[in-house]
Write a protein that holds these residues in place. Structure first.
Motif, mmCIF file in Angstrom:
data_model
loop_
_atom_site.group_PDB
_atom_site.id
_atom_site.type_symbol
_atom_site.label_atom_id
_atom_site.label_comp_id
_atom_site.label_asym_id
_atom_site.label_seq_id
_atom_site.Cartn_x
_atom_site.Cartn_y
_atom_site.Cartn_z
ATOM 1 N N LEU A 174 -1.431 0.295 -4.481
ATOM 2 C CA LEU A 174 -2.550 0.891 -3.723
ATOM 3 C C LEU A 174 -2.075 2.125 -2.964
ATOM 4 O O LEU A 174 -2.748 3.165 -2.952
ATOM 5 C CB LEU A 174 -3.133 -0.139 -2.739
ATOM 6 C CG LEU A 174 -3.962 -1.275 -3.363
ATOM 7 C CD1 LEU A 174 -4.251 -2.358 -2.333
ATOM 8 C CD2 LEU A 174 -5.278 -0.739 -3.935
ATOM 9 N N ARG B 235 1.757 -9.853 -4.317
ATOM 10 C CA ARG B 235 1.114 -9.260 -3.130
ATOM 11 C C ARG B 235 1.771 -7.939 -2.748
ATOM 12 O O ARG B 235 1.098 -6.951 -2.487
ATOM 13 C CB ARG B 235 1.190 -10.245 -1.939
ATOM 14 C CG ARG B 235 0.259 -11.443 -2.104
ATOM 15 C CD ARG B 235 0.181 -12.282 -0.837
ATOM 16 N NE ARG B 235 1.372 -13.120 -0.620
ATOM 17 C CZ ARG B 235 1.523 -14.346 -1.136
ATOM 18 N NH1 ARG B 235 0.575 -14.878 -1.871
ATOM 19 N NH2 ARG B 235 2.619 -15.044 -0.890
ATOM 20 N N LEU C 183 -6.093 -11.634 -4.207
ATOM 21 C CA LEU C 183 -6.253 -10.182 -4.030
ATOM 22 C C LEU C 183 -7.714 -9.771 -4.242
ATOM 23 O O LEU C 183 -8.211 -8.850 -3.599
ATOM 24 C CB LEU C 183 -5.349 -9.414 -5.002
ATOM 25 C CG LEU C 183 -3.838 -9.579 -4.776
ATOM 26 C CD1 LEU C 183 -3.051 -8.928 -5.913
ATOM 27 C CD2 LEU C 183 -3.424 -8.978 -3.428
ATOM 28 N N GLU D 86 -8.136 2.193 -2.060
ATOM 29 C CA GLU D 86 -8.301 0.964 -1.281
ATOM 30 C C GLU D 86 -8.391 -0.267 -2.164
ATOM 31 O O GLU D 86 -8.168 -1.384 -1.715
ATOM 32 C CB GLU D 86 -9.620 1.035 -0.495
ATOM 33 C CG GLU D 86 -9.818 2.330 0.257
ATOM 34 C CD GLU D 86 -9.600 2.148 1.730
ATOM 35 O OE1 GLU D 86 -10.420 1.453 2.329
ATOM 36 O OE2 GLU D 86 -8.596 2.687 2.247
ATOM 37 N N CYS D 87 -8.778 -0.046 -3.423
ATOM 38 C CA CYS D 87 -9.023 -1.193 -4.305
ATOM 39 C C CYS D 87 -8.720 -0.804 -5.756
ATOM 40 O O CYS D 87 -9.149 0.266 -6.213
ATOM 41 C CB CYS D 87 -10.492 -1.618 -4.151
ATOM 42 S SG CYS D 87 -10.946 -3.005 -5.200
ATOM 43 N N LYS E 59 -8.810 -6.197 -2.538
ATOM 44 C CA LYS E 59 -7.820 -5.215 -3.004
ATOM 45 C C LYS E 59 -7.896 -4.985 -4.510
ATOM 46 O O LYS E 59 -7.303 -4.051 -5.039
ATOM 47 C CB LYS E 59 -6.407 -5.679 -2.627
ATOM 48 C CG LYS E 59 -6.184 -5.712 -1.118
ATOM 49 C CD LYS E 59 -4.771 -6.151 -0.781
ATOM 50 C CE LYS E 59 -4.559 -6.128 0.724
ATOM 51 N NZ LYS E 59 -3.185 -6.455 1.096
ATOM 52 N N CYS F 153 1.057 -5.172 -5.352
ATOM 53 C CA CYS F 153 -0.308 -4.642 -5.247
ATOM 54 C C CYS F 153 -0.403 -3.638 -4.103
ATOM 55 O O CYS F 153 -0.952 -2.544 -4.270
ATOM 56 C CB CYS F 153 -1.290 -5.800 -5.035
ATOM 57 S SG CYS F 153 -2.989 -5.241 -4.857
ATOM 58 N N ASP F 154 0.163 -3.990 -2.952
ATOM 59 C CA ASP F 154 0.120 -3.056 -1.815
ATOM 60 C C ASP F 154 0.818 -1.744 -2.160
ATOM 61 O O ASP F 154 0.350 -0.664 -1.813
ATOM 62 C CB ASP F 154 0.773 -3.700 -0.577
ATOM 63 C CG ASP F 154 -0.133 -4.760 0.049
ATOM 64 O OD1 ASP F 154 -1.356 -4.727 -0.239
ATOM 65 O OD2 ASP F 154 0.370 -5.625 0.797
#
Ligand code: NAP
Length: 328
Positions: free
Chosen positions: A111, A104, A143, A117-118, A148, A107-108
């Protein structure tokens, strides 16, 4: 530009992608402006699949790709990866994490660096053998639900792990090293499993990290930070043996009136419509040459000849200095 389907979840990409890794690390230094020109030229030519990872250049590669895409996001399918944990203070060390909380946060962070955004295609770069793959894939699936990530992929995962992950959430792509001199996936069930499950194959290092182009003449060509300096394939004891194989590719390319790079890529493109090679370059002329592979037609006789001069196990030396990081 010809299109190919990766998996059966709706992901469609250009038949050749662009590997962006070498723009930031591993194969010598390049100018950011030239790299961005190369990405824009690829977009202009209709390339849609762009490959990066959070570990390339400690995040710099994602920043670079994000910058190049700023006004052209809608034209690209952006693929990135998580899993290798690196510390710039200890460049020689690598850890792998597939823990859900790590997935998690990675991934953030991706981004943010990409400025999007995805993520279109999010890969687990390497399987964490301390975490059941179901847990990692479960976090990736969340996700997707959160908007995401659109599609998920695996890189260098064993056939068994591909099956386990796919049972949790459909996997669209398996990214593996695949080229004339790296054919493990044909022999170890990864290819057969991907095909059985209708998972697309993204072939990385399709030019043998540049070697199959014939441009590399000596191990002395590599600078100090170059990955190939420590790669068994390029070590002095293997270099000359491998170069003899490349000479055969060069001779055959000459007869077919194409470049060795184009022959190497055309061979991969001919392996099936489910295969998308992602040759890497930071230079516009190389990009143009590589895209020319899409026009090369190989007959059954040509393929047989290539198989004879370059059999699956012909290359000398392991793909990586530490093979414990692959096929996990
Ligand atoms: N999943 C994984 O574990 C993994 C591992 C490795 C790579 N990858 C991905 O796969 C992408 C492609 O693989 P790769 O970059 O390792 O290897 P590659 O595509 O086999 O080769 C890249 C090297 O070839 C050179 N080159 C490219 N086109 C050329 C041409 N026409 N003539 C002469 N030289 C040429 C490039 O030079 P310049 O650098 O000078 O342009 C670069 O040094 C990477 O960019 C990365 O995104 C994934």
């Amino acid at each position: 530009m010809k299109q190919r389907k990766l998996g059966s979840q709706g992901l469609v990409v250009s038949a050749l992608g662009l590997g962006c890794m070498g723009m930031s690390e591993f194969y010598g230094f390049g100018e950011e402006s030239e790299s961005i020109r190369t990405i824009h030229e690829a977009l202009d030519a209709g390339v849609t699949l762009f490959d990066t990872a959070d570990m390339y250049g400690y995040g710099d590669n994602e920043r670079l790709v994000g910058k190049a895409m700023r006004n052209r996001r809608g034209e690209a399918i952006l693929a990135t990866k998580f899993g290798f944990v690196r510390d710039p203070q200890r460049p020689g060390e690598r850890r792998i994490s597939g823990r859900p909380e790590y997935v998690r946060s990675a991934c953030d962070a991706s981004l943010r660096r990409l400025g999007i955004e995805c993520i279109d295609l999010y890969y687990q770069h390497r399987v964490d053998t301390d975490v059941p793959i179901e847990e990692t894939t479960g976090a990736m699936a969340e996700l997707v639900v959160a908007g995401k990530v659109r599609f998920i992929g695996l890189s260098e995962a064993s056939a068994q792990n591909v099956r386990r992950a796919h049972a949790v959430h459909p996997v669209s792509a398996l990214q593996n090293e695949w080229s004339l001199w790296s054919r493990d996936l044909e022999e170890n069930d990864q290819l057969a499993t991907a095909r059985d499950l209708d998972i697309g194959i993204v072939a990385y290092s399709p030019l043998g990290r540049g070697f199959l182009t014939g441009a590399i003449k000596s191990p002395a060509d590599f600078g100090s930070g170059d990955f190939r300096k420590n790669s068994p394939r390029f070590a002095a004891e293997n270099f000359e043996k491998n170069l003899r194989l490349v000479r055969e590719v060069e001779a055959m390319a000459k007869r077919l009136r194409c470049e060795p790079s184009q022959l190497a890529l055309a061979w991969l493109l001919t392996q099936g419509d489910d295969v998308v090679p992602i040759p890497g370059t930071k230079r516009v002329p190389y990009l143009r040459e590589n895209l020319g592979a899409l026009e090369v037609r190989l007959s059954a006789d040509d393929l047989q000849e290539l198989d004879a001069v370059f059999p699956p196990d012909a290359a000398s030396g392991a793909r990586y200095p530490d093979m414990s990081f692959v096929n996990r």
